[in-house]
Each structure stands twice: as structure tokens, then as C-alpha cells.
Design an enzyme around this catalytic site. Sequence first.
Site, mmCIF file in Angstrom:
data_model
loop_
_atom_site.group_PDB
_atom_site.id
_atom_site.type_symbol
_atom_site.label_atom_id
_atom_site.label_comp_id
_atom_site.label_asym_id
_atom_site.label_seq_id
_atom_site.Cartn_x
_atom_site.Cartn_y
_atom_site.Cartn_z
ATOM 1 N N THR A 119 26.448 19.408 -27.835
ATOM 2 C CA THR A 119 25.814 19.185 -29.235
ATOM 3 C C THR A 119 24.956 20.115 -29.688
ATOM 4 O OG1 THR A 119 23.604 18.165 -30.073
ATOM 5 C CG2 THR A 119 23.915 18.027 -27.801
ATOM 6 N N TYR A 144 17.463 14.496 -24.607
ATOM 7 C CA TYR A 144 18.984 14.368 -24.817
ATOM 8 C C TYR A 144 19.843 15.804 -24.824
ATOM 9 C CZ TYR A 144 23.059 14.132 -28.052
ATOM 10 O OH TYR A 144 24.308 14.268 -28.708
HETATM 11 N N1 LIG Z 1 27.275 11.413 -33.655
HETATM 12 C C1 LIG Z 1 26.690 12.831 -33.685
HETATM 13 O O1 LIG Z 1 26.280 13.370 -34.888
HETATM 14 C C2 LIG Z 1 26.922 13.577 -32.499
HETATM 15 C C3 LIG Z 1 26.481 14.846 -32.644
HETATM 16 C C4 LIG Z 1 26.425 15.757 -31.439
HETATM 17 C C5 LIG Z 1 27.122 15.170 -29.998
HETATM 18 N N2 LIG Z 1 27.686 14.070 -30.000
HETATM 19 C C6 LIG Z 1 28.042 13.410 -28.856
HETATM 20 O O2 LIG Z 1 29.494 12.746 -29.099
HETATM 21 C C7 LIG Z 1 29.735 11.691 -28.168
HETATM 22 C C8 LIG Z 1 29.963 10.476 -29.044
HETATM 23 O O3 LIG Z 1 28.946 10.242 -29.958
HETATM 24 P P1 LIG Z 1 29.103 9.089 -31.007
HETATM 25 O O4 LIG Z 1 28.256 9.512 -32.124
HETATM 26 O O5 LIG Z 1 30.636 8.740 -31.304
HETATM 27 O O6 LIG Z 1 28.470 7.898 -30.317
HETATM 28 P P2 LIG Z 1 28.590 6.415 -29.985
HETATM 29 O O7 LIG Z 1 27.406 5.678 -29.527
HETATM 30 O O8 LIG Z 1 29.471 5.717 -31.180
HETATM 31 O O9 LIG Z 1 29.912 6.318 -28.978
HETATM 32 C C9 LIG Z 1 29.402 6.126 -27.644
HETATM 33 C C10 LIG Z 1 30.518 5.532 -26.757
HETATM 34 O O10 LIG Z 1 30.359 5.346 -25.433
HETATM 35 C C11 LIG Z 1 30.433 4.163 -25.197
HETATM 36 N N3 LIG Z 1 29.475 4.102 -23.816
HETATM 37 C C12 LIG Z 1 28.344 4.809 -23.722
HETATM 38 N N4 LIG Z 1 27.886 4.922 -22.288
HETATM 39 C C13 LIG Z 1 28.969 4.260 -21.619
HETATM 40 C C14 LIG Z 1 29.302 4.168 -20.211
HETATM 41 N N5 LIG Z 1 28.527 4.294 -19.175
HETATM 42 N N6 LIG Z 1 30.587 3.798 -19.871
HETATM 43 C C15 LIG Z 1 31.396 3.495 -20.907
HETATM 44 N N7 LIG Z 1 31.342 3.494 -22.295
HETATM 45 C C16 LIG Z 1 30.217 3.969 -22.639
HETATM 46 C C17 LIG Z 1 29.700 3.186 -26.189
HETATM 47 O O11 LIG Z 1 30.034 2.099 -26.258
HETATM 48 C C18 LIG Z 1 30.294 4.019 -27.320
HETATM 49 O O12 LIG Z 1 31.609 3.258 -27.587
HETATM 50 C C19 LIG Z 1 28.342 11.546 -27.499
HETATM 51 O O13 LIG Z 1 28.313 12.146 -26.106
HETATM 52 C C20 LIG Z 1 27.306 12.202 -28.268
HETATM 53 O O14 LIG Z 1 26.139 12.850 -27.435
HETATM 54 C C21 LIG Z 1 27.271 13.073 -30.985
HETATM 55 O O1 LIG Z 2 16.987 8.923 -43.137
HETATM 56 C C1 LIG Z 2 17.119 9.800 -42.899
HETATM 57 C C2 LIG Z 2 17.929 10.565 -41.783
HETATM 58 C C3 LIG Z 2 17.912 11.955 -41.623
HETATM 59 N N1 LIG Z 2 17.021 12.643 -42.466
HETATM 60 C C4 LIG Z 2 17.113 13.837 -42.085
HETATM 61 O O2 LIG Z 2 18.395 14.573 -42.367
HETATM 62 C C5 LIG Z 2 18.741 15.697 -41.342
HETATM 63 C C6 LIG Z 2 19.691 15.177 -40.275
HETATM 64 O O3 LIG Z 2 19.431 14.288 -39.567
HETATM 65 P P1 LIG Z 2 20.424 13.434 -38.511
HETATM 66 O O4 LIG Z 2 19.686 12.333 -37.938
HETATM 67 O O5 LIG Z 2 21.450 12.808 -39.513
HETATM 68 O O6 LIG Z 2 20.886 14.407 -37.587
HETATM 69 P P2 LIG Z 2 20.177 15.176 -36.573
HETATM 70 O O7 LIG Z 2 20.248 16.829 -37.210
HETATM 71 O O8 LIG Z 2 18.659 14.799 -36.445
HETATM 72 O O9 LIG Z 2 20.863 15.155 -35.268
HETATM 73 C C7 LIG Z 2 22.292 14.997 -35.101
HETATM 74 O O10 LIG Z 2 22.834 16.129 -34.707
HETATM 75 C C8 LIG Z 2 22.433 16.809 -33.617
HETATM 76 C C9 LIG Z 2 23.027 18.233 -33.534
HETATM 77 O O11 LIG Z 2 22.392 18.958 -34.545
HETATM 78 C C10 LIG Z 2 22.277 15.978 -32.536
HETATM 79 O O12 LIG Z 2 23.771 16.138 -31.802
HETATM 80 C C11 LIG Z 2 22.321 14.650 -32.721
HETATM 81 O O13 LIG Z 2 22.801 13.780 -31.618
HETATM 82 C C12 LIG Z 2 22.583 14.086 -34.024
HETATM 83 O O14 LIG Z 2 22.065 12.607 -34.264
HETATM 84 C C13 LIG Z 2 17.446 15.749 -40.603
HETATM 85 O O15 LIG Z 2 16.906 16.784 -41.173
HETATM 86 C C14 LIG Z 2 16.518 14.545 -40.775
HETATM 87 O O16 LIG Z 2 15.315 14.720 -40.923
HETATM 88 C C15 LIG Z 2 16.184 12.242 -43.531
HETATM 89 O O17 LIG Z 2 15.478 12.896 -44.000
HETATM 90 N N2 LIG Z 2 16.328 10.754 -43.610
#
Ligand SMILES: NC(=O)c1ccc[n+]([C@@H]2O[C@H](COP(=O)([O-])OP(=O)(O)OC[C@H]3O[C@@H](n4cnc5c(N)ncnc54)[C@H](O)[C@@H]3O)[C@@H](O)[C@H]2O)c1
Ligand SMILES: O=c1ccn([C@@H]2O[C@H](COP(=O)(O)OP(=O)(O)O[C@H]3O[C@H](CO)[C@H](O)[C@H](O)[C@H]3O)[C@@H](O)[C@H]2O)c(=O)[nH]1
Length: 333
Positions: A119, A144
Site C-alpha cells: 500500500t 496497518y
Molecule cells: N482497497 C484499497 O484501497 C487498498 C489499498 C492498498 C492496499 N490494499 C490491500 O489489498 C488487499 C485487498 O484489499 P480489499 O480492498 O480487496 O479488501 P477486502 O476486505 O475487500 O478483501 C479482503 C478479503 O480477504 C478475506 N480475508 C481476510 N482475512 C482473511 C483470512 N485470515 N483468511 C481468509 N480470508 C481472509 C476477506 O474475507 C476479504 O474477502 C488487502 O491486503 C489490502 O491491505 C487495499
Molecule cells: O467520506 C469521505 C471519505 C474519504 N475522504 C477523503 O478522501 C481521501 C481518500 O480517502 P480514502 O479513505 O478513500 O483512502 P485513503 O487515502 O485514506 O486510504 C486508502 O489508500 C491508502 C493508500 O493510499 C491505504 O492503502 C488504505 O488502505 C486505503 O483505504 C482522503 O483525503 C479522505 O480524507 C473524505 O473526504 N470523505
Amino acid sequence: MTSKILVTGGAGYIGSHTSYACLDEGFEVVILDDLSTGVAHAISPEARFIEGDVADRELLARIFKEEKPDAVLHFAGRIVVPESVENPIKYYQENTCTSLGLLHEMVKADIGTILFSSTAAVYDPDNGGDALPEDALKVPLSPYGQSKLMTEAMIRDIGVAHGLGAGILRYFNVAGADPKGRVGQSTPNATHLLKIASQVATGKREFMEVYGEDYETRDGTCVRDYIHVSDLASAHVETLKHVLSVGGQITMNCGYGRGATVKEVIAAAERVTGSPIDARPADRRAGDAPSLVADVSRIRETLPSWQPKHETLEEMAETAIAWEEKLKTLNSA
Ligand SMILES: NC(=O)c1ccc[n+]([C@@H]2O[C@H](COP(=O)([O-])OP(=O)(O)OC[C@H]3O[C@@H](n4cnc5c(N)ncnc54)[C@H](O)[C@@H]3O)[C@@H](O)[C@H]2O)c1
Ligand SMILES: O=c1ccn([C@@H]2O[C@H](COP(=O)(O)OP(=O)(O)O[C@H]3O[C@H](CO)[C@H](O)[C@H](O)[C@H]3O)[C@@H](O)[C@H]2O)c(=O)[nH]1
């Protein structure tokens, strides 16, 4: 010959899109997910689904013996930044320790390749706003981010010692949904900006808040590098092909290399629906970086075959809103 992959967290947001992208490319896909935040309807009927916990080492050993995957795509984990501040043990346990167990079982079973979801939260939040190359200063503000950075280090060390090929992908802000409407962001209490804006746009929420309008950015709101989840999924496919063919380890930022403000994202959602979104000014959210933008030189050079197809905020908003509408029927079914 067809390659087989094990996708942990394949019922989640990014894992489900990537599973579909891998199936579309002819990979055989086995999904391991405990459905703690993922949903069953996100799992392609073409994938084999095993419901279980990645922390279950006996289960992992059995899957590796029976399925003999060529690679593991490790998405499973906890992802809520403020929760990690309140409960760091959960994050170090379920992200870092569980990943260590997974790596150990991979080494024992001689599974040679891993892709890992890292991330942008590993970088210094006070980075000055310039695009961040992979070797930029790392100052994870939350447990995290730290849990992810620690997992990166484990993958690198274990990779060197045991010849594990690895693609560590640092996602910036992931948004949007599958343009074919098969999957999207389904977690009901997801906190991501475009998810919240889409909930307002589809009448599920009355209003949303803009966390801080006094940042030193072009309109005072935070800047992020939003990447469409389908482009991120195809980046996994290309990284997988790359690591399976050349081996070694590579860490790459995943973004488009340009930032958008919170207000610009909301404006894009408004253009898609043609209706205003009630977005109210609110205090800054603790721990928010003013700006996080990726330097994408490395992914562009390493994966010339990666061609993003959904780069506009409008496309991200359009697909996210369409998915939010579809969820109304899925959730009432
Ligand atoms: N969504 C984002 O913006 C974002 C940004 C940066 C990194 N990531 C990373 O990408 C990955 C996926 O994120 P996402 O947004 O798809 O999240 P998500 O919560 O939608 O997906 C995570 C999945 O993992 C499963 N899971 C969690 N713990 C488990 C376990 N111990 N065993 C089996 N299954 C398990 C959950 O049921 C879920 O289906 C994560 O590792 C997250 O940290 C996400
Ligand atoms: O209701 C909302 C939600 C978000 N924001 C703003 O929108 C921007 C993006 O926020 P998000 O919550 O969508 O995403 P983050 O940048 O906080 O974090 C996301 O991206 C990160 C990496 O940049 C991490 O990986 C994290 O897991 C993932 O949630 C931030 O400035 C936040 O303050 C608002 O103003 N209102």
C-alpha cells in the site's frame, strides 16, 4: 501449459476483480477466503472456492499438496487504518503473522511465486506532494501501513534465502468496479471516498463529509492517485506473467502517476449522475496525508504490456455507481 494460482482474499474487492482477470487470461484459480469481509457473490463460478482462514497452517499445507499452485496472490488481510491504530495486535497478527505462516508453508511446499498487496500507506505522509518512487522515504503512520511494510521485508528476506519469486505491489487509491458488472466494492461499511460518494449518488446515504478543506493543495482537499480496480487487476496479471517467467523480486507502485483532489472525485460522480452530491465540509481526518501520488516509471518500464484502460475519474465513478445500484438487487435477493 495452464498455470494455477491460489488467491487468498479472492472474495474481497481487489481479489475478486483480479481473480476474474486471471480467469479471463486462462489461469486456473483457487480462492481461499474466510468471508470475513468478502462476499460469496464476488466469487466467479469458474474458480474453485475453499472457505477457510489463511492462518490455518494445516489447511494451507493440504491446499498446496492437493492443488500444487504455481503462485499465490495474497490479498487477504485487514485494511481499516483507524481500526489498526485502536487494535494494532489484530493488524500485526492478521496481516504480518498470518503472512509469515503463509510464506513458511509456501517454502515447505516449494511454491515458488508470490504477489503481495502492499500500500501507499508505507510512505511518508509529509512527502511534499511530489510523485513517490519506490525508494522514497517510508514512514508508515499506522500499524496497518507498518504491518504491510514488515510483510514486504519478510517476503524479500525469505525470497532471497529460499529463491521465492515475488511481486510486491503498492496500491495507491483503488476505485471503481468491473465494467462488465460482475463484481465491485461490496463491503457495506467500506470507508473509501468514491464508495461513499456512490452511496450518496444512489440514495443510500443522504450526505457525505469532506475531511478537511485547508490543506495546501489546489483546492484545499487531499490529493490521491486513484487507480481503477480493473486496471489494477490487469497489473496483477502482467506482474504474475513477468515473475513466473523471469523470477526474482520486484516492488512496484500501482497508480497512474497523477493526483486528484477529494472535490474533483466528487465532481466526477456528479457529472456521471447529473445531480449534485451533498458533500459537507468537516474537520480533517486524523492521519490523512495531504498528498500521495505514485511515480509509476518502474511499473511502466517493467510491464510494457500493461495498458490501463479506465484512467478517467468519470469511468471510475460510472462503474462504482453502476455497481452500487446493482448491489441494491443483490442485497435484497
Ligand atoms: N482497497 C484499497 O484501497 C487498498 C489499498 C492498498 C492496499 N490494499 C490491500 O489489498 C488487499 C485487498 O484489499 P480489499 O480492498 O480487496 O479488501 P477486502 O476486505 O475487500 O478483501 C479482503 C478479503 O480477504 C478475506 N480475508 C481476510 N482475512 C482473511 C483470512 N485470515 N483468511 C481468509 N480470508 C481472509 C476477506 O474475507 C476479504 O474477502 C488487502 O491486503 C489490502 O491491505 C487495499
Ligand atoms: O467520506 C469521505 C471519505 C474519504 N475522504 C477523503 O478522501 C481521501 C481518500 O480517502 P480514502 O479513505 O478513500 O483512502 P485513503 O487515502 O485514506 O486510504 C486508502 O489508500 C491508502 C493508500 O493510499 C491505504 O492503502 C488504505 O488502505 C486505503 O483505504 C482522503 O483525503 C479522505 O480524507 C473524505 O473526504 N470523505
